[in-house]
Scaffold this motif. Structure first.
Motif, PDB file in Angstrom:
ATOM      1  N   PRO A  31       0.827  -1.214   0.000  1.00 25.93           N
ATOM      2  CA  PRO A  31       0.000   0.000   0.000  1.00 25.93           C
ATOM      3  C   PRO A  31       0.854   1.254   0.000  1.00 25.93           C
ATOM      4  CG  PRO A  31      -0.803  -1.589   1.618  1.00 25.93           C
ATOM      5  CD  PRO A  31       0.526  -2.088   1.147  1.00 25.93           C
ATOM      6  N   ILE A  32       0.412   2.256  -0.739  1.00 23.45           N
ATOM      7  CA  ILE A  32       1.131   3.521  -0.802  1.00 23.45           C
ATOM      8  C   ILE A  32       0.990   4.269   0.520  1.00 23.45           C
ATOM      9  CG2 ILE A  32       1.135   5.799  -1.895  1.00 23.45           C
ATOM     10  CD1 ILE A  32       0.396   4.495  -4.498  1.00 23.45           C
ATOM     11  N   ASP A  33       2.087   4.850   0.971  1.00 24.97           N
ATOM     12  CA  ASP A  33       2.048   5.729   2.137  1.00 24.97           C
ATOM     13  C   ASP A  33       1.478   7.080   1.691  1.00 24.97           C
ATOM     14  OD1 ASP A  33       2.398   7.252   4.361  1.00 24.97           O
ATOM     15  OD2 ASP A  33       4.584   7.039   4.451  1.00 24.97           O
ATOM     16  N   PRO A  34       0.335   7.502   2.246  1.00 29.25           N
ATOM     17  CA  PRO A  34      -0.278   8.773   1.805  1.00 29.25           C
ATOM     18  C   PRO A  34       0.663   9.965   1.893  1.00 29.25           C
ATOM     19  CG  PRO A  34      -1.786   7.548   3.203  1.00 29.25           C
ATOM     20  CD  PRO A  34      -0.470   6.839   3.280  1.00 29.25           C
ATOM     21  N   SER A  35       1.568   9.964   2.889  1.00 28.55           N
ATOM     22  CA  SER A  35       2.471  11.103   3.048  1.00 28.55           C
ATOM     23  C   SER A  35       3.464  11.211   1.903  1.00 28.55           C
ATOM     24  CB  SER A  35       3.229  10.996   4.373  1.00 28.55           C
ATOM     25  OG  SER A  35       4.030   9.816   4.405  1.00 28.55           O
ATOM     26  N   SER A  36       3.607  10.127   1.113  1.00 32.57           N
ATOM     27  CA  SER A  36       4.539  10.173  -0.011  1.00 32.57           C
ATOM     28  C   SER A  36       3.923  10.845  -1.243  1.00 32.57           C
ATOM     29  CB  SER A  36       4.989   8.753  -0.374  1.00 32.57           C
ATOM     30  OG  SER A  36       3.907   7.994  -0.897  1.00 32.57           O
ATOM     31  N   LEU A  37       2.625  11.074  -1.215  1.00 33.17           N
ATOM     32  CA  LEU A  37       1.946  11.711  -2.349  1.00 33.17           C
ATOM     33  C   LEU A  37       1.928  13.222  -2.117  1.00 33.17           C
ATOM     34  CD1 LEU A  37      -1.017   9.206  -2.817  1.00 33.17           C
ATOM     35  CD2 LEU A  37       1.092   9.329  -4.132  1.00 33.17           C
ATOM     36  N   GLN A  38       2.867  13.894  -2.702  1.00 29.95           N
ATOM     37  CA  GLN A  38       3.025  15.318  -2.467  1.00 29.95           C
ATOM     38  C   GLN A  38       1.978  16.132  -3.237  1.00 29.95           C
ATOM     39  OE1 GLN A  38       5.135  16.386  -0.187  1.00 29.95           O
ATOM     40  NE2 GLN A  38       5.788  14.258   0.161  1.00 29.95           N
ATOM     41  N   ASP A 279      -5.348  21.392   5.900  1.00 31.78           N
ATOM     42  CA  ASP A 279      -3.900  21.605   5.944  1.00 31.78           C
ATOM     43  C   ASP A 279      -3.113  20.414   5.392  1.00 31.78           C
ATOM     44  OD1 ASP A 279      -4.348  24.078   7.149  1.00 31.78           O
ATOM     45  OD2 ASP A 279      -4.475  23.162   9.123  1.00 31.78           O
ATOM     46  N   ASP A 280      -3.263  19.249   6.012  1.00 30.49           N
ATOM     47  CA  ASP A 280      -2.485  18.076   5.611  1.00 30.49           C
ATOM     48  C   ASP A 280      -3.358  17.181   4.753  1.00 30.49           C
ATOM     49  OD1 ASP A 280      -0.535  16.223   5.313  1.00 30.49           O
ATOM     50  OD2 ASP A 280      -0.376  15.666   7.424  1.00 30.49           O
ATOM     51  N   LEU A 281      -3.586  17.611   3.530  1.00 27.93           N
ATOM     52  CA  LEU A 281      -4.560  16.946   2.673  1.00 27.93           C
ATOM     53  C   LEU A 281      -4.235  15.480   2.395  1.00 27.93           C
ATOM     54  CD1 LEU A 281      -7.095  17.142   0.852  1.00 27.93           C
ATOM     55  CD2 LEU A 281      -5.553  17.794  -0.994  1.00 27.93           C
ATOM     56  N   PRO A 282      -3.042  15.118   1.882  1.00 21.09           N
ATOM     57  CA  PRO A 282      -2.815  13.720   1.493  1.00 21.09           C
ATOM     58  C   PRO A 282      -3.026  12.721   2.624  1.00 21.09           C
ATOM     59  CG  PRO A 282      -1.091  15.131   0.603  1.00 21.09           C
ATOM     60  CD  PRO A 282      -1.881  15.966   1.569  1.00 21.09           C
ATOM     61  N   ALA A 373      -3.577  -2.866  -5.184  1.00 23.25           N
ATOM     62  CA  ALA A 373      -3.534  -2.043  -6.396  1.00 23.25           C
ATOM     63  C   ALA A 373      -4.757  -1.141  -6.489  1.00 23.25           C
ATOM     64  CB  ALA A 373      -3.435  -2.938  -7.625  1.00 23.25           C
ATOM     65  N   GLN A 374      -5.920  -1.679  -6.131  1.00 20.18           N
ATOM     66  CA  GLN A 374      -7.136  -0.865  -6.178  1.00 20.18           C
ATOM     67  C   GLN A 374      -7.114   0.220  -5.106  1.00 20.18           C
ATOM     68  OE1 GLN A 374     -10.079  -4.002  -5.871  1.00 20.18           O
ATOM     69  NE2 GLN A 374     -10.350  -4.094  -8.095  1.00 20.18           N
ATOM     70  N   TYR A 375      -6.571  -0.097  -3.935  1.00 23.25           N
ATOM     71  CA  TYR A 375      -6.436   0.914  -2.890  1.00 23.25           C
ATOM     72  C   TYR A 375      -5.496   2.032  -3.346  1.00 23.25           C
ATOM     73  CZ  TYR A 375      -4.513   3.128   1.286  1.00 23.25           C
ATOM     74  OH  TYR A 375      -4.070   4.047   2.198  1.00 23.25           O
ATOM     75  N   ASN A 376      -4.340   1.645  -3.879  1.00 21.65           N
ATOM     76  CA  ASN A 376      -3.383   2.651  -4.354  1.00 21.65           C
ATOM     77  C   ASN A 376      -3.995   3.514  -5.448  1.00 21.65           C
ATOM     78  OD1 ASN A 376      -1.491   1.616  -2.581  1.00 21.65           O
ATOM     79  ND2 ASN A 376      -0.454   0.375  -4.124  1.00 21.65           N
ATOM     80  N   GLN A 377      -4.719   2.862  -6.362  1.00 16.33           N
ATOM     81  CA  GLN A 377      -5.364   3.591  -7.454  1.00 16.33           C
ATOM     82  C   GLN A 377      -6.401   4.574  -6.909  1.00 16.33           C
ATOM     83  OE1 GLN A 377      -7.939   1.230 -10.016  1.00 16.33           O
ATOM     84  NE2 GLN A 377      -7.274   2.368 -11.806  1.00 16.33           N
ATOM     85  N   THR A 378      -7.192   4.121  -5.937  1.00 16.75           N
ATOM     86  CA  THR A 378      -8.224   4.978  -5.342  1.00 16.75           C
ATOM     87  C   THR A 378      -7.604   6.156  -4.607  1.00 16.75           C
ATOM     88  OG1 THR A 378      -9.669   3.049  -5.078  1.00 16.75           O
ATOM     89  CG2 THR A 378     -10.216   5.007  -3.804  1.00 16.75           C
ATOM     90  N   LEU A 379      -6.528   5.905  -3.868  1.00 17.64           N
ATOM     91  CA  LEU A 379      -5.875   6.961  -3.112  1.00 17.64           C
ATOM     92  C   LEU A 379      -5.263   8.012  -4.040  1.00 17.64           C
ATOM     93  CD1 LEU A 379      -4.894   8.126  -0.436  1.00 17.64           C
ATOM     94  CD2 LEU A 379      -2.919   6.587  -0.571  1.00 17.64           C
ATOM     95  N   VAL A 380      -4.552   7.549  -5.068  1.00 14.15           N
ATOM     96  CA  VAL A 380      -3.939   8.487  -6.019  1.00 14.15           C
ATOM     97  C   VAL A 380      -5.017   9.300  -6.730  1.00 14.15           C
ATOM     98  CG1 VAL A 380      -2.611   8.637  -8.155  1.00 14.15           C
ATOM     99  CG2 VAL A 380      -1.848   7.117  -6.332  1.00 14.15           C
ATOM    100  N   ARG A 381      -6.087   8.627  -7.150  1.00 12.25           N
ATOM    101  CA  ARG A 381      -7.169   9.336  -7.828  1.00 12.25           C
ATOM    102  C   ARG A 381      -7.813  10.366  -6.907  1.00 12.25           C
ATOM    103  NH1 ARG A 381     -10.403   5.364  -8.767  1.00 12.25           N
ATOM    104  NH2 ARG A 381     -11.854   5.805  -7.072  1.00 12.25           N
ATOM    105  N   ALA A 382      -7.992  10.016  -5.636  1.00 17.28           N
ATOM    106  CA  ALA A 382      -8.643  10.927  -4.690  1.00 17.28           C
ATOM    107  C   ALA A 382      -7.850  12.222  -4.526  1.00 17.28           C
ATOM    108  CB  ALA A 382      -8.809  10.230  -3.338  1.00 17.28           C
ATOM    109  N   ILE A 383      -6.559  12.100  -4.327  1.00 16.85           N
ATOM    110  CA  ILE A 383      -5.737  13.301  -4.118  1.00 16.85           C
ATOM    111  C   ILE A 383      -5.687  14.138  -5.387  1.00 16.85           C
ATOM    112  CG2 ILE A 383      -3.385  14.085  -3.636  1.00 16.85           C
ATOM    113  CD1 ILE A 383      -3.122  11.687  -1.746  1.00 16.85           C
TER     114      ILE A 383
END
Length: 490
Positions: A31-38, A279-282, A373-383
């Motif tokens: 799973p992607i770490d949300p804090s890594s998505l700048q 403030d800390d969106l991701p 993969a679906q979680y990562n895709q959903t998280l990236v799409r959301a941000i």
């Protein structure tokens, strides 16, 4: 005695060496770490806020009729019934998995006529005698390695995901109602402007016809006037159709027939939400988007499924107990002189199964990788949705400011044209030409205002639409490993 023990140990060693193994199988997804998505650079010019959309965010748009419509949709839309049914189905599956962890107790009995062999003449008349028995049984599959618990936790995770999906369906529905309502309001504005343009075109055509009759203009100008009238009539028909389409869309969202949409009054001018993001969106977005929370639950459940699948490779211990009474023959149906009982602990270990267990575990690994993969895709799409909606709103604001200047200039030009006509300097036909430019500017401004309202709703939805995890829906923490700590490869 020692020889017997040695032989048993050797036999057990060979059995363990040849048993089914889960070695070499493991999931690969991380799973992607949300804090890594700048997103700081993309949102650098956006005001920061600690607030997230409220659960009833639509009440801040300033139209009580919209509040009523969204409440009606949330109560009657069939799509929500589908989502709720799926959530109940998942909860039932979790209940079944939980029941599988518990011991079972059964009782039974039977009464039948049995034909007795002729060699036993004393057991009934005509060699036919009643056979009767009652029994009670107890069975417990002892969950040594936690596989059954893991299977229950996996089913519970899927149930949590289904509950969150049901919440997400409500958020999406409320946003769709608001967006359709915005389109209805814009369609009414289009209709007003189309009527004004048709009136202007008809007046201009009448004046041109008078000038042609007076020999001032020719048929070319008259035909141009006819074309403008026909075009204005077409635009009015388009606007009327847009109203019908928006009303029909709202009827569907409300779960009602088309007549319900026709009862909806003209919307008020909505007040778009002010542009601001937390403030800390991701990091914080992970807990405020229902689709992200549901995807995380699917990952958690898939990890538990892997643990349950791995324990299938290990020895299994079960305990069975049965006791009862039985009798053959006799006149008294309630007399059961013979008693029996058995206590049967058992141990099972898979040795050779044709690869079924490994195939099952491989499938669970793939299911976990898919969930990740679906979680990562959903998280990236959301941000990225939030960033894109913010960028769109900023662009629309700039367009609206520029269009407002154009609209002001067109209004001033129309006032000057009217003044010139009243002063006898210019003709009314010239003034109507300036009026056409004003109507075009008003159409563009109306479109931009509708887009701003629509984009504001999309931003609210992208920020979670007021979602707050309910009881049992809190986002599960990522596990360090999907493998059970106690699962040693056999």
């Amino acid at each position: 005695m020692r020889l017997h023990l040695l032989a048993a140990a050797v036999g057990l060693t060979f059995a363990l060496a040849g048993c089914a193994s889960s070695g070499g199988l493991h999931p690969d997804g991380t799973p992607i770490d949300p804090s890594s998505l700048q997103a700081a650079h993309s949102l650098a010019n956006v005001p920061a806020s600690a607030a997230w959309p409220a659960a009833d965010w639509w009440t801040g748009l300033g139209d009580p009729q919209l509040d009523t419509l969204i409440g009606e949709a949330l109560a009657d839309n069939p799509t929500l019934a589908v989502a709720d049914a799926r959530a109940r189905q998942a909860q039932a599956a979790a209940g079944i998995a939980d029941a599988a962890r518990q011991p079972s107790l059964n009782v039974g009995g039977s009464l039948a006529e049995a034909r007795i062999p002729t060699t036993v003449p004393s057991l009934g008349r005509g060699h036919v005698a009643p056979a009767k028995y009652v029994y009670g049984s107890f069975r417990w599959d002892i969950d040594l390695w936690g596989g059954k618990r893991a299977a229950w936790e996996a089913a519970l995770g899927q149930a949590r995901a289904a509950e969150v999906d049901a919440r997400a369906a409500r958020i999406e529905l409320s946003a769709n109602v608001a967006r359709a309502y915005v389109q209805l309001g814009y369609a009414y504005t289009q209709q007003d402007l189309a009527k004004a343009e048709l009136q202007r075109a008809q007046t201009a055509r009448e004046l041109t016809a008078q000038r042609v009759a007076a020999g001032i203009d020719n048929q070319l100008q008259l035909k141009r006037g006819d074309a403008e009238v026909a075009s204005a009539e077409e635009q009015l028909a388009v606007a009327s159709r847009a109203i019908d389409a928006a009303q029909s869309a709202l009827s569907v969202l409300l779960g009602k027939g088309p007549d319900r949409g026709r009862e909806i009054g003209r919307p008020q001018l909505l007040s778009p939400a002010e542009l601001a993001v937390p403030d800390d969106l991701p990091v914080d977005l992970v807990g405020h988007r229902a689709d992200v929370v549901a995807a995380r639950w699917h990952v958690n459940a898939a990890g538990k499924d892997i643990k349950a699948a791995k324990t299938a490779f290990l020895p299994n211990l079960s305990l069975g107990v049965m006791a009862g009474l039985i009798a053959v023959g006799g006149e008294n149906l309630f007399q059961l002189p013979a008693r029996f009982y058995s206590v049967a602990p058992s141990v099972s270990l898979p040795i050779f199964d044709g690869g079924r267990l490994r195939a099952n575990l491989s499938g669970k690994d793939a299911q976990y990788d898919l969930a990740v993969a679906q979680y990562n895709q959903t998280l990236v799409r959301a941000i990225n949705e939030v960033a894109d909606d913010v960028d769109a709103l900023q662009s629309l604001q700039q367009q609206a400011e520029a269009q407002q200047r154009a609209l002001t200039a067109a209004q001033d030009a129309w006032k000057l044209a009217e003044q010139r006509y009243r002063a006898g300097v210019g003709s009314y036909l010239e003034a109507l030409s300036v009026r056409q430019q004003l109507l075009v500017a008003e159409q563009r401004m109306a479109a931009l205002k509708a887009q701003q309202s629509d984009q504001s709703v999309q931003l609210i939805q992208a920020l979670g639409g007021g979602y707050r995890p309910g009881a049992g829906q809190q986002l599960p923490a990522p596990t360090a490993s999907v493998s059970p700590a106690s699962a040693h490869h056999s």
